[in-house]
Design a protein around this motif. Structure first.
Motif, short mmCIF file in Angstrom:
data_model
loop_
_atom_site.label_atom_id
_atom_site.label_comp_id
_atom_site.label_asym_id
_atom_site.label_seq_id
_atom_site.Cartn_x
_atom_site.Cartn_y
_atom_site.Cartn_z
N LYS A 68 103.61 -0.87 -64.54
CA LYS A 68 103.62 -0.69 -66.00
C LYS A 68 103.40 0.75 -66.45
O LYS A 68 103.70 1.08 -67.61
N GLU A 69 102.89 1.62 -65.57
CA GLU A 69 102.73 3.02 -65.94
C GLU A 69 103.88 3.90 -65.46
O GLU A 69 103.89 5.11 -65.70
N LEU A 98 98.70 -4.96 -58.67
CA LEU A 98 97.71 -4.03 -59.19
C LEU A 98 96.77 -4.72 -60.17
O LEU A 98 95.56 -4.43 -60.18
N GLU A 99 97.30 -5.62 -60.97
CA GLU A 99 96.45 -6.37 -61.91
C GLU A 99 95.49 -7.29 -61.16
O GLU A 99 94.33 -7.44 -61.57
N ILE A 103 93.24 -2.73 -60.88
CA ILE A 103 93.46 -1.29 -60.76
C ILE A 103 93.47 -0.62 -62.15
O ILE A 103 92.85 0.43 -62.35
N TYR A 104 94.16 -1.22 -63.10
CA TYR A 104 94.26 -0.62 -64.43
C TYR A 104 92.90 -0.63 -65.13
O TYR A 104 92.53 0.35 -65.80
N GLY A 105 92.15 -1.72 -64.98
CA GLY A 105 90.83 -1.80 -65.61
C GLY A 105 89.86 -0.78 -65.04
O GLY A 105 89.13 -0.10 -65.78
N ASN A 170 96.03 5.46 -55.26
CA ASN A 170 96.73 5.32 -53.98
C ASN A 170 97.10 3.88 -53.65
O ASN A 170 97.98 3.63 -52.82
N VAL A 171 96.45 2.94 -54.32
CA VAL A 171 96.82 1.53 -54.13
C VAL A 171 98.25 1.29 -54.58
O VAL A 171 98.94 0.41 -54.05
#
Length: 322
Positions: A68-69, A98-99, A103-105, A170-171
């Motif tokens: 999403k980024e 990632l969610e 990761i985003y949080g 890096n994930v």
């Protein structure tokens, strides 16, 4: 002596060697073809074109791996490239992976600690480092907030937050590689890497991420040579002119802002002069930099190389006496 001319003097021969390298290893490893992560960047575009020329489009598979980024242009350019070359491809978003790992949080928490004014609804973010060519050699990284295309603030990161942020980011590359191997093993293909020599010398890749591949055809090509190959192969002009980026921040961040910390033509000339032990007068004439600035840049590059040694080396083995 023109250093750039020396770097780019054998472009057609380089293309031939890379094509043969890809085919030879597909054969040696008894595979049917190659999987390539197509990012919309110049490295993957060059590799995709060379692989198709040698293996045939039916033996090359492209993967678009957005999250999403990612910049929307990455997916658009990647898909257009595959269509132009007649390569089968698939889009596999890695956002759900990632969610699931938050990761985003976790990333947002660090940014909010660093930038109290940060509002995820209006700001995009990027991670930057100061230029290696500036007088100030302090290498403290900063979070940059961007609103409506304009930089509105720049806040220094604490060392602990920086390390955590790099681990989180890096994930993304490691998740992409998980998907590439899943498709490669399903089809009995090799995973073909896209890391070039400039990136390798600087440790500009993620261990077991974009560095975890079966072959690296561009591993002995400076980034400058990759541009020359792209011109030879008539790669999409929009891809050639696009600033290179890992594309893992919501505000598109060029490699010049974080990894190279100087224009790529300067970086490659410095790396080449180091490899070939060129005298400083030749470097000054080619780069138009002062001897003081050249020495500062070289110290910075050496520091980067030392810090990334664990990335570029194989895992040490404890050998037991027989």
């Amino acid at each position: 002596m023109k250093i750039i001319d020396e770097i780019n003097k054998d472009t057609e021969e380089n293309a031939s060697k890379i094509r043969t390298f890809i085919k030879d290893y597909v054969k040696d490893f008894k595979k049917r073809g190659v999987v390539i992560g197509v990012s919309g960047g110049i490295d993957s575009a060059v590799i995709l074109a060379l692989a198709v020329q040698k293996l045939g489009k039916e033996n090359v598979y492209g993967l678009l791996l957005p999250e999403k980024e990612s910049a929307s242009s990455s997916k658009e350019l990647g898909a257009r490239l595959c269509d132009t070359l007649g390569v089968s491809y698939e889009e596999v978003p890695i956002t759900p992976i990632l969610e699931a790992l938050d990761i985003y949080g976790k990333k947002e928490q660090i940014i909010k600690r660093t930038c109290p004014e940060y509002d995820p609804d209006i700001h995009k973010t990027s991670l930057v480092l100061p230029s290696l060519l500036e007088d100030n050699m302090i290498t403290i990284p900063s979070i940059r907030l961007v609103k409506d295309g304009e930089i509105v603030s720049k806040n220094r990161l604490k060392a602990k937050d920086y390390l955590e942020l790099i681990g989180i980011q890096n994930v993304k590359q490691r998740s992409r590689m998980l998907v590439q191997y899943m498709y490669a093993e399903k089809n009995n293909y090799l995973v073909c890497g896209t890391t070039n020599k400039t990136e390798y010398l600087l440790g500009q890749f993620v261990k077991y991420g974009d560095g975890g591949v079966d072959i690296e055809p561009l591993g002995d090509c400076y980034k400058t040579q990759v541009y020359a190959l792209a011109e030879l192969l008539d790669v999409d002009r929009e891809i050639i002119e696009r600033p290179p980026s890992a594309d893992t921040w919501s505000s598109y961040t060029s490699d010049e802002d974080f990894f190279w910390r100087m224009p790529i033509d300067i970086m490659d000339q410095l790396l080449y002069s180091q490899e070939h032990e060129l005298p400083v007068d030749v470097i000054k004439e080619n780069t138009e930099l002062s001897e003081e600035t050249i020495n500062k840049a070289k110290r910075g590059i050496a520091k980067i190389g030392k810090a990334s040694k664990y990335i570029t080396s194989n895992p040490p083995i404890c050998y037991l006496e027989k």
